[in-house]
Design an enzyme around this catalytic site. Structure first.
Site, PDB file in Angstrom:
ATOM      1  N   SER A 211       0.819  -1.161  -0.047  1.00 61.79           N
ATOM      2  CA  SER A 211       0.087  -0.035  -0.081  1.00 61.79           C
ATOM      3  C   SER A 211       0.890   1.267   0.174  1.00 61.79           C
ATOM      4  O   SER A 211       2.078   1.087  -0.349  1.00 61.79           O
ATOM      5  CB  SER A 211      -0.969   0.093   1.246  1.00 61.79           C
ATOM      6  OG  SER A 211      -2.077   0.884   1.323  1.00 61.79           O
ATOM      7  N   ASN A 212       0.487   2.322   0.445  1.00 63.60           N
ATOM      8  CA  ASN A 212       1.139   3.490   0.673  1.00 63.60           C
ATOM      9  C   ASN A 212       0.945   4.487   1.693  1.00 63.60           C
ATOM     10  O   ASN A 212      -0.019   4.135   2.486  1.00 63.60           O
ATOM     11  CB  ASN A 212       1.253   4.449  -0.793  1.00 63.60           C
ATOM     12  CG  ASN A 212      -0.376   4.690  -1.092  1.00 63.60           C
ATOM     13  OD1 ASN A 212      -0.854   5.592  -0.196  1.00 63.60           O
ATOM     14  ND2 ASN A 212      -0.965   4.193  -2.182  1.00 63.60           N
TER      15      ASN A 212
END
Ligand code: CTP
Length: 401
Positions: A211-212
């Site tokens: 993810s980020n």
């Protein structure tokens, strides 16, 4: 936008199960800077104690016409009524609608309503059959004829667990109706806005994902501000740690493909979307074949196959007439990259922010952005809270700069 600041409001609470929701309305009115005095009927007191309202309003609550003891708040204390700017009856029962429509003044609230000539808003909440009852319909018609504002209750599940029209209108609807009383122009009234926010998650196996760092704060701030300007807002959100925005159609998604699916639903359903703010930090690469079982720690290296993610905003540009606003997060050559993205993705606006600036970009409560439009304009909004940046961005875009 603070046109409720220092306005004197009388909030009349009548006896519906939704009486507790008036506490939230009162809280928001106070937050907006209004002075609010509360009056309650005896049946409202059966649902919520007056202490909650006096604590939230900072005034004694008016509960009786003829106070039995000295010092109790009764009608002689309604000096507010003389300087009142507006009256809100929330929740308004079928009973109070009927009384107010016919000039009946036999308890605290109905008596107050009979003497207050200020703009009055009724926010009804009742069983759907009561709302459809001929007498209620007549009462609502009469009140509207007399220049009173009666908000239609919402449709949905009622306290009785029946489905129907009768739910207490949401806080923003009531607040916006009050703003209109004070002639506040709501530039996004009847506009439909779709916002994406937060990160996406691409699953590697059932327990791991990539993810980020997007927190979702910028997208959520835009949703709140758009709501304040009267818009109908749908927020498609990746996984974030922010409370849902009240009165916004919230759709929670995880992956890029989930987000793509939801966006397509909204475009295809012809929701007549006017603006799409693509604030989400969507993955550039997705994992097409996540492992069904947890990957075990046995090999010395691990290869994961990624494939290029669909460019969601670019796909939208051929499917909608909505104004498209992209958000470019850059670390270098910001202006050049942002403008290229605006043109490659066929966007109306691009908002540039930097991931490598202190107090800006991901995870922070503040941001510094520069917005560029297809028409060639450019405006920088200096480091500020994300909610203020959101309001400025909306102003820039609404005014078609
Ligand atoms: N975006 C999108 N779909 C993707 C990637 C990005 O819709 N798969 C959108 C973002 O929501 C944003 C805009 O495109 O509004 C720009 O995102 P950004 O990550 O800055 O651009 P990318 O096209 O991903 O380019 P790069 O990551 O190479 O800078």
């Amino acid at each position: 936008m603070n046109n409720l600041k220092d306005k004197n409001i009388l909030l009349c609470v009548t006896g519906s199960i939704a009486a507790y929701k008036a506490c939230d309305l009162l809280r928001v009115l106070r937050k907006e800077g209004a002075n609010v005095q509360v009056a309650m009927t005896q049946s409202a007191l059966q649902f919520v104690g007056e202490t909650s309202f006096s604590a939230l309003s900072n005034y004694d609550v008016i509960t009786q016409i003829f106070p039995s003891k000295e010092g109790e708040t009764g009608l002689e204390h309604v000096n507010l009524a003389i300087e009142l700017d507006a009256v809100i009856v929330a929740p308004a029962t079928a009973n109070i609608l009927g009384k107010a429509a016919n000039g009946v003044a036999d308890d605290t609230v109905s008596t107050l309503l009979s003497i207050c000539e200020q703009p009055t808003i009724f926010a009804p909440a009742m069983n759907f059959r009561m709302w459809q009852n001929k007498s209620t319909i007549d009462a609502v018609d009469a009140l509207r004829k007399h220049g009173k504002i009666v908000i239609n209750p919402e449709e949905g599940q009622l306290a009785s667990l029946h489905e129907g029209e009768g739910r207490f209108p949401n806080t923003h609807t009531i607040i916006n109706s009050l703003r209109e009383v004070f002639d506040q122009h709501l530039p996004l009234k009847n506009k439909n806005i779709l916002i994406t926010a937060g990160p996406t998650r691409e699953h590697i196996d059932p327990v791991r994902f990539i993810s980020n760092r997007s927190s979702g704060k910028m997208g959520y701030s835009l949703a709140v501000q758009a709501k304040y300007l009267g818009a109908n807002v749908t927020l498609i959100s990746g996984p974030v740690h922010i409370d849902p925005v009240p009165d916004v159609n919230m759709i929670n998604v995880e992956s890029t493909l989930d987000m793509q699916r939801e966006l397509n639903i909204y475009i295809n359903r012809e929701h007549n979307i006017d603006y799409i703010f693509m604030v989400a930090a969507v993955a550039d690469y997705i994992i097409p074949n996540p492992q069904e079982n947890k990957i075990k720690r046995k090999d010395s290296t691990l290869n994961i196959k990624f494939s290029k993610a669909p460019d969601l905003i670019q796909e939208l540009s051929s499917k909608t007439d909505a104004k498209l606003i992209g958000f470019a997060l850059e670390t270098e050559d910001g202006e050049k990259n942002a403008k290229e993205k605006m043109s490659n993705k066929n966007l109306d606006y691009i908002v540039l922010n930097y991931a490598n600036e202190p107090n800006a970009g991901f995870e922070t409560n503040t941001n510094r952005v520069i917005i560029f439009s297809k028409k060639g304009s450019k405006k920088e909004f200096k480091l500020d809270r994300k909610d203020r940046i959101a309001a400025k961005l909306l102003d820039f875009i609404i005014n078609n700069k």
